[in-house]
Write an enzyme that holds these catalytic residues in place. Sequence first.
Site, short mmCIF file in Angstrom:
data_model
loop_
_atom_site.label_atom_id
_atom_site.label_comp_id
_atom_site.label_asym_id
_atom_site.label_seq_id
_atom_site.Cartn_x
_atom_site.Cartn_y
_atom_site.Cartn_z
N CYS A 86 0.84 -1.19 0.00
CA CYS A 86 0.00 0.00 0.00
C CYS A 86 0.88 1.25 0.00
O CYS A 86 1.54 1.53 -0.98
CB CYS A 86 -0.98 -0.04 1.17
SG CYS A 86 -2.39 1.10 0.97
N HIS A 195 -3.64 -5.68 1.20
CA HIS A 195 -2.95 -5.97 2.46
C HIS A 195 -2.99 -7.46 2.81
O HIS A 195 -3.88 -7.89 3.58
CB HIS A 195 -3.59 -5.17 3.58
CG HIS A 195 -3.36 -3.71 3.51
ND1 HIS A 195 -2.28 -3.09 4.09
CD2 HIS A 195 -4.08 -2.72 2.90
CE1 HIS A 195 -2.33 -1.79 3.86
NE2 HIS A 195 -3.41 -1.54 3.14
N GLU A 197 -1.15 -8.93 4.90
CA GLU A 197 -0.87 -9.07 6.34
C GLU A 197 -2.13 -9.03 7.20
O GLU A 197 -2.09 -9.41 8.37
CB GLU A 197 0.11 -7.98 6.79
CG GLU A 197 -0.47 -6.59 6.95
CD GLU A 197 -0.54 -5.78 5.67
OE1 GLU A 197 -0.79 -4.56 5.74
OE2 GLU A 197 -0.35 -6.37 4.57
#
Length: 219
Positions: A86, A195, A197
């Site tokens: 990002c 994302h 994660e």
Amino acid sequence: MRAGILLFPGINRERDMAIAVRQSFGTAPRMIWHKETDLTGLDLIIIPGGFSYGDYLRCGAMAAHSPVMGAVKDHAARGGYILGVCNGFQILTEAGLLPGVLLRNAGLRFLSMDTQLRVERADTAFTSQYQKGELFRAPMAHGDGNYTADAATLDRLEGEGLVAFRYADANRNGSARAIAGIYAPNLRILGLMPHPEDLVDPLMGGTDGKPLFDSLAAA
């Protein structure tokens, strides 16, 4: 694999990234303030998402000139691994470590939703635990995720197999050729907008992103 996570004013995804690293690596990452310049002993540098310097000027433009980025460029020149997600992707393009630029989303709105990504190749340090063509879910949270480059650069990325991921369900931010992530030519630097994660544990609602970090742990 020893990892460090960069911290800039306005970054806000460093703890999510640290959770993902601990889940796959079994060790906590080193947190690195943007004024530090010593990256000794680290194999992987991670630039997480957020709003470095409040996204003033251009997203990532100010962070790209922070003292630590000189050390990051040296790390890249030595063949070290770098992951930018990002805002991290935006910083990598602004620093010249990846080509192209991230512009305002096509609809000029901030996007916060899940998307489906397609793995374009599974023979890299970032994707070995996926299958080529596999689809996985990843959350989006960005206002400037419209990946753009000139036609020659896009053709080169395609021809050299440097497109890492594409949007597979809907290209909501308008990225050229539905590109969601790209590699550097040595395949050791990856930038992507969604994302992974944020989906590394069932308690988060899924583990779709965990194979990316498992791949790095195995590299």
